[in-house]
Scaffold this active site. Structure first.
Site, PDB file in Angstrom:
ATOM      1  N   ASN A   5       0.797  -1.225   0.000  1.00 32.12           N
ATOM      2  CA  ASN A   5       0.000   0.000   0.000  1.00 32.12           C
ATOM      3  C   ASN A   5       0.830   1.275   0.000  1.00 32.12           C
ATOM      4  OD1 ASN A   5       0.953  -0.440   2.579  1.00 32.12           O
ATOM      5  ND2 ASN A   5      -0.948   0.105   3.605  1.00 32.12           N
ATOM      6  N   ALA A  60     -14.374  -2.790   1.618  1.00 30.39           N
ATOM      7  CA  ALA A  60     -15.305  -2.128   0.700  1.00 30.39           C
ATOM      8  C   ALA A  60     -14.846  -0.732   0.298  1.00 30.39           C
ATOM      9  CB  ALA A  60     -16.692  -2.052   1.341  1.00 30.39           C
ATOM     10  N   HIS A  61     -14.206  -0.005   1.217  1.00 29.93           N
ATOM     11  CA  HIS A  61     -13.972   1.416   0.953  1.00 29.93           C
ATOM     12  C   HIS A  61     -12.954   1.665  -0.153  1.00 29.93           C
ATOM     13  CE1 HIS A  61     -10.489   0.749   3.596  1.00 29.93           C
ATOM     14  NE2 HIS A  61      -9.996   1.879   3.129  1.00 29.93           N
ATOM     15  N   CYS A 191      -2.347   4.112   7.233  1.00 26.74           N
ATOM     16  CA  CYS A 191      -2.223   3.325   8.460  1.00 26.74           C
ATOM     17  C   CYS A 191      -0.797   3.328   9.001  1.00 26.74           C
ATOM     18  CB  CYS A 191      -2.676   1.887   8.220  1.00 26.74           C
ATOM     19  SG  CYS A 191      -1.900   1.098   6.806  1.00 26.74           S
TER      20      CYS A 191
END
Length: 243
Positions: A5, A60-61, A191
């Site tokens: 990410n 989902a986001h 994060c």
């Protein structure tokens, strides 16, 4: 993590799964393999069953669904020992009233993401190729990990995430400057906001700490346009010489 990410690098999860299977056949014991597929789901073509993983997490986001909703793929959905207990919902796997609206929204977002996935993947690849070419034309720009945009094939990366650095300019400074221009980039994944954690991935890929501290993360989405990316590049051309 199937797609990193911070850098967008695709990890060799299938290769790891094959290695673990060989270890198991050789009498080394059964090793469960889990992958975080959040940055891959709905963005790059893949099937958990073909990867050979035992479990995979999706959210989902990342594909236009609501925050706080996710799903866990289980290759063998039999009875397992789970962290929470106290209810019989979801086959005893997760207690508590099911979030039906969230589950429906995830399913709907997943179906929409799956429709036309190869076409959108190709469009994202074209946008990323243009962004990489533009960044490489900027004096002092370094794409991370080293080799992206030059020697490493783009097939090894997601077309939605890019890490770049303009040493010795601190990444935090460039983030604030670009925000004033109307462009939201970041100094790492959401994060991993603490500085030490932010540089860990880049340092593990071989980047010196000073270069990692200068890095910024640029991500694109399904609605990003070539004109918007050209605007970002123009803002960088205009502001970098004065920093």
């Amino acid at each position: 993590m199937l797609v990193n990410n911070e850098t967008g690098a695709l990890q060799p999860v299938a290769e790891v799964a094959r290695g673990l299977a060989e270890l198991s056949r050789a009498g080394g014991g059964r090793v469960m393999l889990h992958t975080d597929a959040v940055q891959a789901f709905g963005k790059i073509p893949f099937r958990p069953s073909e990867l050979g993983v035992d479990t995979a997490a999706i959210s989902a986001h990342k594909i236009g669904g609501p925050r706080g909703v996710g799903a866990l793929y289980l290759r063998r959905p039999g009875r397992r020992e789970f962290l929470n207990a106290g209810g019989g919902q979801e086959g005893g796997r997760r207690p508590g009233t099911e979030n039906l609206a969230g589950a429906w929204a995830l399913a709907e977002a997943g179906q929409r993401a799956a429709a036309g996935l190869p076409e959108r993947h190709g469009q994202a690849r074209a946008l990323m190729d243009g962004l990489i070419a533009g960044l490489r034309s900027l004096p002092g720009c370094r794409l991370l990990p080293e080799g992206r945009g030059t020697g490493l094939p783009e097939e090894l990366f997601s077309p939605y995430i890019l890490s770049a650095a303009f040493p010795p300019l601190p990444g935090e400074v460039l983030v604030r400057v670009m925000e004033s221009e109307g462009y939201l980039i970041s100094t790492g994944a959401a994060c991993s906001s603490r500085k030490k954690e932010r540089t860990r991935v880049l340092e593990a890929s071989g980047a010196p700490r000073e270069l990692a501290a200068s890095s910024v993360r640029i991500s694109i989405g399904s609605q990003t346009t070539a004109a918007e990316l050209e605007g970002l590049l123009e803002a960088l051309r205009r502001r970098l010489p004065g920093l």
